[in-house]
Design a protein around this motif. Structure first.
Motif, PDB file in Angstrom:
ATOM      1  N   PHE A 160      32.046  -0.063 -19.678  1.00 62.43           N
ATOM      2  CA  PHE A 160      30.882  -0.980 -19.215  1.00 62.43           C
ATOM      3  C   PHE A 160      31.551  -1.562 -17.946  1.00 62.43           C
ATOM      4  CE2 PHE A 160      33.210  -2.841 -22.792  1.00 62.43           C
ATOM      5  CZ  PHE A 160      33.870  -3.938 -22.180  1.00 62.43           C
ATOM      6  N   GLY A 161      30.441  -2.191 -17.193  1.00 67.00           N
ATOM      7  CA  GLY A 161      30.704  -2.785 -16.094  1.00 67.00           C
ATOM      8  C   GLY A 161      31.023  -4.425 -16.173  1.00 67.00           C
ATOM      9  N   LEU A 162      32.267  -4.891 -15.785  1.00 68.57           N
ATOM     10  CA  LEU A 162      32.481  -6.174 -15.574  1.00 68.57           C
ATOM     11  C   LEU A 162      32.330  -6.828 -14.099  1.00 68.57           C
ATOM     12  CD1 LEU A 162      33.588  -8.763 -16.706  1.00 68.57           C
ATOM     13  CD2 LEU A 162      35.852  -7.625 -16.696  1.00 68.57           C
TER      14      LEU A 162
ATOM     15  N   VAL B  97      36.911 -16.609 -23.148  1.00 73.07           N
ATOM     16  CA  VAL B  97      36.683 -15.563 -22.131  1.00 73.07           C
ATOM     17  C   VAL B  97      37.075 -14.393 -23.191  1.00 73.07           C
ATOM     18  CG1 VAL B  97      37.358 -14.113 -20.304  1.00 73.07           C
ATOM     19  CG2 VAL B  97      37.282 -16.819 -20.137  1.00 73.07           C
ATOM     20  N   VAL B  98      38.050 -14.245 -23.732  1.00 74.29           N
ATOM     21  CA  VAL B  98      38.222 -13.225 -24.855  1.00 74.29           C
ATOM     22  C   VAL B  98      37.308 -13.162 -25.714  1.00 74.29           C
ATOM     23  CG1 VAL B  98      39.964 -12.369 -26.455  1.00 74.29           C
ATOM     24  CG2 VAL B  98      40.728 -13.212 -24.615  1.00 74.29           C
TER      25      VAL B  98
ATOM     26  N   GLU C   2      43.663 -13.055 -12.215  1.00 76.97           N
ATOM     27  CA  GLU C   2      43.396 -13.962 -13.400  1.00 76.97           C
ATOM     28  C   GLU C   2      42.727 -13.020 -14.436  1.00 76.97           C
ATOM     29  OE1 GLU C   2      44.184 -18.526 -11.961  1.00 76.97           O
ATOM     30  OE2 GLU C   2      41.877 -17.586 -12.076  1.00 76.97           O
ATOM     31  N   LEU C   3      41.692 -12.627 -14.151  1.00 77.79           N
ATOM     32  CA  LEU C   3      40.835 -11.816 -15.006  1.00 77.79           C
ATOM     33  C   LEU C   3      41.714 -10.269 -15.201  1.00 77.79           C
ATOM     34  CD1 LEU C   3      38.306 -10.761 -16.332  1.00 77.79           C
ATOM     35  CD2 LEU C   3      37.574  -9.796 -14.126  1.00 77.79           C
ATOM     36  N   GLU C   4      42.303  -9.584 -14.363  1.00 81.14           N
ATOM     37  CA  GLU C   4      43.179  -8.533 -14.774  1.00 81.14           C
ATOM     38  C   GLU C   4      44.122  -8.669 -15.652  1.00 81.14           C
ATOM     39  OE1 GLU C   4      44.275  -6.803 -10.799  1.00 81.14           O
ATOM     40  OE2 GLU C   4      42.252  -6.880 -10.168  1.00 81.14           O
ATOM     41  N   ARG C   5      44.956  -9.954 -15.328  1.00 79.80           N
ATOM     42  CA  ARG C   5      46.080 -10.291 -16.446  1.00 79.80           C
ATOM     43  C   ARG C   5      45.504 -10.401 -17.659  1.00 79.80           C
ATOM     44  NH1 ARG C   5      47.897 -12.680 -12.105  1.00 79.80           N
ATOM     45  NH2 ARG C   5      47.023 -14.680 -12.161  1.00 79.80           N
ATOM     46  N   LEU C   6      44.284 -11.113 -17.957  1.00 81.65           N
ATOM     47  CA  LEU C   6      43.564 -11.281 -19.031  1.00 81.65           C
ATOM     48  C   LEU C   6      42.994 -10.017 -19.678  1.00 81.65           C
ATOM     49  CD1 LEU C   6      42.995 -13.566 -20.812  1.00 81.65           C
ATOM     50  CD2 LEU C   6      40.637 -13.624 -19.615  1.00 81.65           C
TER      51      LEU C   6
ATOM     52  N   THR D 100      37.711 -23.440 -14.860  1.00 84.65           N
ATOM     53  CA  THR D 100      36.330 -23.499 -14.454  1.00 84.65           C
ATOM     54  C   THR D 100      36.198 -22.310 -13.353  1.00 84.65           C
ATOM     55  OG1 THR D 100      36.977 -25.016 -12.603  1.00 84.65           O
ATOM     56  CG2 THR D 100      36.133 -26.069 -14.778  1.00 84.65           C
ATOM     57  N   THR D 101      36.976 -21.776 -12.955  1.00 85.24           N
ATOM     58  CA  THR D 101      37.014 -20.544 -12.128  1.00 85.24           C
ATOM     59  C   THR D 101      37.866 -19.473 -12.647  1.00 85.24           C
ATOM     60  OG1 THR D 101      38.569 -21.233 -10.450  1.00 85.24           O
ATOM     61  CG2 THR D 101      36.055 -21.818 -10.040  1.00 85.24           C
TER      62      THR D 101
END
Length: 159
Positions: A60-62, A134-135, A27-31, A21-22
């Motif tokens: 692009f920006g994330l 997310v992917v 975590e984002l960088e690992r993904l 849920t967060t």
């Protein structure tokens, strides 16, 4: 392709994939790394974290947004990109942005203060998503982005 992604999203929890849920920056960088996408954190405001991402030559920006805590846990993601228009913006680009929002789903387009077209998409994590979701969000945006660039770059009269 989108139906296959939708099926994977629905089956993710049934296949034992964890629901989050967060998302933290780590975590984002690992993904992103697991996808082989190049990224660079360019800003961390605490309440939001900004990345520059490059994949298949597209940039692009994330943004991780609605973040709280020491290692921020963020409730949403946003992707944003702007096509390179060597000739500069035109009224035709504005019309194409309006048509895009009428004809396409999963993203929204607008013109910025300089009248350049911009494409964005948001993903709210708060209700719960899997890493697969997310992917799929990333891939859907990339597909939309590539279609958007071709769409707004068409010469007048060709539709």
């Amino acid at each position: 392709m989108r139906y296959a992604l939708a099926a994977l999203l629905l089956l993710g929890p049934a296949l034992g994939q964890a629901v989050r849920t967060t998302l933290t920056p780590g975590e984002l960088e690992r993904l992103l790394a697991s996808l082989g996408w190049r990224y660079e954190q360019v800003f961390n405001w605490g309440a939001s974290v900004e990345y520059r991402v490059e994949v298949q030559g597209d940039k692009f920006g994330l943004f991780l947004a609605n973040c709280e805590g020491k290692e921020p846990r963020c409730l949403s993601l946003m992707l944003r990109a702007q096509p390179d228009l060597p000739e500069g913006p035109s009224l035709e680009h504005l019309f194409r942005v309006l048509q895009w929002n009428r004809d396409y789903r999963f993203s929204r387009a607008y013109v910025d203060e300089g009248f350049y077209p911009v494409l964005e998409a948001d993903l709210l994590l708060e209700g719960g998503v899997t890493d697969r979701a997310v992917v799929a969000f990333f891939h859907t945006f990339l597909e939309s982005w590539q279609e958007f660039v071709a769409y707004v770059s068409q010469k007048e009269g060709k539709r």
